[in-house]
Design an enzyme around this catalytic site. Structure first.
Site, PDB file in Angstrom:
ATOM      1  N   ASN A 189      26.736  51.298  31.069  1.00 62.23           N
ATOM      2  CA  ASN A 189      26.080  50.133  31.669  1.00 62.23           C
ATOM      3  C   ASN A 189      25.639  50.517  33.073  1.00 62.23           C
ATOM      4  OD1 ASN A 189      25.412  47.681  32.805  1.00 62.23           O
ATOM      5  ND2 ASN A 189      27.482  46.827  32.740  1.00 62.23           N
ATOM      6  N   LYS A 215      24.004  48.796  35.148  1.00 66.24           N
ATOM      7  CA  LYS A 215      23.981  47.629  36.057  1.00 66.24           C
ATOM      8  C   LYS A 215      22.674  47.615  36.866  1.00 66.24           C
ATOM      9  CE  LYS A 215      28.970  47.591  35.979  1.00 66.24           C
ATOM     10  NZ  LYS A 215      30.201  47.076  36.542  1.00 66.24           N
ATOM     11  N   HIS A 261      28.809  39.732  29.987  1.00 66.23           N
ATOM     12  CA  HIS A 261      29.475  40.626  30.955  1.00 66.23           C
ATOM     13  C   HIS A 261      30.099  39.793  32.075  1.00 66.23           C
ATOM     14  CE1 HIS A 261      30.155  43.616  34.042  1.00 66.23           C
ATOM     15  NE2 HIS A 261      30.150  44.509  33.066  1.00 66.23           N
ATOM     16  N   GLU A 284      30.240  40.128  35.149  1.00 69.30           N
ATOM     17  CA  GLU A 284      29.416  39.901  36.347  1.00 69.30           C
ATOM     18  C   GLU A 284      28.422  38.764  36.108  1.00 69.30           C
ATOM     19  OE1 GLU A 284      28.299  44.012  36.853  1.00 69.30           O
ATOM     20  OE2 GLU A 284      30.375  44.442  37.392  1.00 69.30           O
ATOM     21  N   GLU A 326      37.083  43.846  28.656  1.00 72.55           N
ATOM     22  CA  GLU A 326      36.950  44.378  30.018  1.00 72.55           C
ATOM     23  C   GLU A 326      37.746  43.502  30.981  1.00 72.55           C
ATOM     24  OE1 GLU A 326      33.178  46.875  30.584  1.00 72.55           O
ATOM     25  OE2 GLU A 326      32.575  44.806  30.758  1.00 72.55           O
ATOM     26  N   GLY A 382      35.098  48.274  38.178  1.00 76.86           N
ATOM     27  CA  GLY A 382      34.613  48.756  39.470  1.00 76.86           C
ATOM     28  C   GLY A 382      35.704  48.899  40.517  1.00 76.86           C
ATOM     29  N   SER A 437      36.682  50.800  34.809  1.00 77.77           N
ATOM     30  CA  SER A 437      37.038  52.053  35.483  1.00 77.77           C
ATOM     31  C   SER A 437      37.320  53.203  34.516  1.00 77.77           C
ATOM     32  CB  SER A 437      38.214  51.835  36.439  1.00 77.77           C
ATOM     33  OG  SER A 437      37.838  50.935  37.474  1.00 77.77           O
ATOM     34  N   GLY A 472      30.315  52.537  36.500  1.00 73.40           N
ATOM     35  CA  GLY A 472      30.086  53.532  37.547  1.00 73.40           C
ATOM     36  C   GLY A 472      29.947  54.968  37.044  1.00 73.40           C
TER      37      GLY A 472
END
Ligand code: PGA
Length: 252
Positions: free
Chosen positions: A9, A11, A95, A97, A167, A173, A213, A235
């Site tokens: 992802n 992002k 997601h 976020e 998740e 993150g 992570s 990330g």
């Protein structure tokens, strides 16, 4: 056998040219990989660019979100048919976020889920508890609510097409990956939850990814867990070499 899924992802990262370069690099590094589904999810503006570079490769494309209507006066939104038109086969739905910053609720996640299925996109259905919810011993209650409401009204025959992605919000993150015990416990809980709502073979065929992570140095242990069928990587998917290593995990 559940085919593993390794999804990246991106992002809100990469310009079109950066995304194009990343796609070319991944295609080169992963050309020989078989046995798992590899998915990348660039920002909307880069889907077309990435699709052109990935054509004919073993890498598949996902949108990061979709609106539940197909067309209309919905400024700023992106629909299922639009994602299909630039080569997406998957789409992230729910997601954390989107839930945290953009008002997604279990009800709107459910609408997005149905829209994805209607347009023949495979939903990667994300959910997970916050740190507060975990500390309050509400993890199982929250996961149950998110999963049951997110899948509400989806016919049983379609359920095996959906990819679940657990998740934990506190792991996204933060560098604080769930321990293998925490991940396996949650995934086993989720599979049991699925088998309470659907026949056991349906629950057994569902892929459940872990996200939060994930990196090259923890993927092997996560992929060795019996109920972890893949990973959703944020990330660490922005570095081609590290994502390529994650795709080529070696379960230990
Ligand atoms: P992270 O993100 O790997 O950077 O923690 C995961 C995700 O948001 O899907």
């Amino acid at each position: 056998m559940r085919k593993p899924v390794i999804a990246g992802n991106w992002k809100m990262h990469t310009t079109a040219s950066e995304a194009g370069l990343m796609a070319l690099e991944l295609k080169r590094l992963l050309a020989h990989v078989e046995g798992c589904e590899i998915v990348v999810s660039p920002p909307f503006t880069n889907l077309d660019e990435v699709h052109r570079h990935l054509k004919g490769s073993n890498l598949k494309l996902a949108g990061q979100n979709l609106y539940w209507r197909s067309t209309g006066a919905f400024t700023g939104e992106i629909s299922g048919p639009m994602l299909k038109s630039v080569g997406c086969e998957y789409v992230l739905v729910g997601h954390s976020e989107r839930r945290q910053h953009f008002g997604d609720t279990d009800a709107t996640v459910n609408l997005r889920m149905k829209a994805a299925l209607e347009h023949d996109l495979t939903p990667i259905f994300c959910f997970g508890e916050t740190l507060q919810e975990r500390n309050d011993s509400r993890t199982w209650e929250v996961l149950t609510r998110q999963v049951v409401q997110g899948l509400m009204g989806v016919p049983e025959s379609i359920i095996p097409r959906i990819i679940l992605a657990y998740e934990p919000v506190w792991a996204i993150g933060t560098g604080q990956t769930a321990t293998t015990e925490q991940a396996q416990e949650a995934h086993a809980f989720l599979r049991e939850l699925m088998s309470e709502s659907y026949p056991r073979f349906v629950a057994q065929s569902c892929r459940i990814l872990y996200g939060g992570s994930v990196k090259a140095d923890n993927v092997d242990a996560l992929m060795a867990l019996p109920d972890v069928d893949g990973v959703l990587v944020g990330g660490a998917s922005l570095d081609a070499a590290s994502f390529a290593r994650i795709v080529q995990y070696e379960p230990c």
